[in-house]
Motif scaffolding. Structure first.
Motif, short mmCIF file in Angstrom:
data_model
loop_
_atom_site.label_atom_id
_atom_site.label_comp_id
_atom_site.label_asym_id
_atom_site.label_seq_id
_atom_site.Cartn_x
_atom_site.Cartn_y
_atom_site.Cartn_z
N ASP A 74 0.81 -1.22 0.00
CA ASP A 74 0.00 0.00 0.00
C ASP A 74 0.85 1.27 0.00
OD1 ASP A 74 -2.40 -1.32 -0.09
OD2 ASP A 74 -2.81 -1.16 2.06
N GLY A 75 2.17 1.12 0.11
CA GLY A 75 3.04 2.28 0.13
C GLY A 75 2.94 3.07 1.43
N ASP A 76 2.59 2.37 2.50
CA ASP A 76 2.38 3.02 3.80
C ASP A 76 3.57 2.79 4.73
OD1 ASP A 76 1.04 4.44 5.75
OD2 ASP A 76 -0.23 2.76 6.36
N GLU B 26 -11.22 -8.67 1.02
CA GLU B 26 -9.90 -9.03 0.49
C GLU B 26 -8.86 -8.83 1.58
OE1 GLU B 26 -9.15 -6.99 -3.16
OE2 GLU B 26 -10.60 -8.22 -4.25
N GLU B 27 -7.88 -9.71 1.60
CA GLU B 27 -6.88 -9.70 2.67
C GLU B 27 -6.13 -8.37 2.74
OE1 GLU B 27 -4.39 -13.16 4.59
OE2 GLU B 27 -3.70 -12.69 2.56
N ARG B 28 -5.83 -7.80 1.60
CA ARG B 28 -5.12 -6.51 1.58
C ARG B 28 -5.94 -5.45 2.33
NH1 ARG B 28 -2.90 -3.56 -3.90
NH2 ARG B 28 -2.05 -1.71 -2.88
N ALA B 29 -7.26 -5.44 2.10
CA ALA B 29 -8.14 -4.48 2.77
C ALA B 29 -8.26 -4.81 4.27
CB ALA B 29 -9.51 -4.47 2.11
N TRP B 30 -8.21 -6.10 4.60
CA TRP B 30 -8.26 -6.53 6.01
C TRP B 30 -7.08 -5.92 6.79
CZ3 TRP B 30 -10.61 -9.02 9.93
CH2 TRP B 30 -9.82 -9.57 10.93
N TYR B 31 -5.89 -6.06 6.22
CA TYR B 31 -4.71 -5.52 6.90
C TYR B 31 -4.72 -3.99 6.91
CZ TYR B 31 -2.57 -10.03 7.67
OH TYR B 31 -2.31 -11.29 8.12
N ARG B 32 -5.22 -3.35 5.86
CA ARG B 32 -5.32 -1.89 5.84
C ARG B 32 -6.27 -1.43 6.95
NH1 ARG B 32 -7.50 -0.99 0.96
NH2 ARG B 32 -5.48 -1.34 -0.02
N ARG C 39 -6.89 -3.00 9.78
CA ARG C 39 -6.18 -3.16 11.06
C ARG C 39 -5.19 -2.01 11.29
NH1 ARG C 39 -4.46 -9.21 12.42
NH2 ARG C 39 -3.01 -7.97 13.62
N ARG C 40 -4.55 -1.58 10.23
CA ARG C 40 -3.48 -0.58 10.32
C ARG C 40 -4.02 0.83 10.42
NH1 ARG C 40 -1.56 -1.98 5.86
NH2 ARG C 40 -2.22 -0.28 4.54
#
Length: 190
Positions: free
Chosen positions: A71-73, A163-169, A171-172
């Motif tokens: 995500d470039g974060d 989607e897993e990417r959105a799941w982690y975003r 959380r973050r």
């Protein structure tokens, strides 16, 4: 939901650990790390091996850091793990999914990374946060997380997934993802 609620596909394949030294192109692969006599860690990602001080090592990061980097974060800093302590999770077609059984059927070798067999989500309690295979548009995708327990809607049993990417975003950053309802018989846990 685009897939028929009546269609029940064959189960997805088991995830079989393959020694990293025998794998080609580790970049972004899901891996297991550990050692006999110690134990095993899952939910990790790897990059291609490098040689440091004459030793083959694999850069490994947590999945949370992997998605943060995508995500470039921020930067992700990898641990350099000896290649002999890393296994790549590879789908093995045709391995199916047995029903969760008695303890004797689940026994494994504690000195080798275990095979991760998919189980029907309908047979598994406490789904929130679990990674699942999702049968969608005629194929399995393995990058979803459950964000609800099963529920009934219009006579179908469903689970909300993201989607897993959105799941982690989420959380973050606290950014709530767009969830979708998935038929429970189209989901298998990993």
């Amino acid at each position: 939901m685009s897939d028929s609620s009546f269609e029940v596909p064959d189960p997805p394949p088991a995830l079989v650990p393959v020694p990293a030294a025998r794998a080609i192109d580790l970049h972004s692969s899901r891996v297991v790390t550990g050692a006999p006599g110690c134990g095993w860690q899952f939910d990790l990602r790897a990059d291609d091996p490098v040689t440091r001080d004459g030793m083959l090592v694999v850069p490994v990061i947590s999945e949370e850091d992997y998605y943060r980097a995508i995500d470039g974060d921020g930067d992700a800093y990898a641990s350099l793990v000896p290649a002999g302590d890393v296994w790549v999770q590879r789908p093995e077609p045709g391995t199916g999914a047995p029903r969760p059984g008695y303890l004797i059927e689940r026994l494994s070798d504690p000195d080798a990374p275990p095979v991760r067999r998919p189980y029907p989500a309908s047979d598994v309690p406490n789904l929130i946060g679990r990674r699942v295979w999702h049968w969608t548009d005629g194929v399995f995708r393995d990058d979803f997380r459950c964000v609800s327990e099963p529920f009934e809607t219009d006579g179908d049993f469903c689970v909300r997934v993201v989607e897993e990417r959105a799941w982690y975003r989420w959380r973050r950053s606290g950014q709530i993802p767009k969830a979708q309802d998935a038929f429970i018989h189209h989901l298998w846990t990993q």
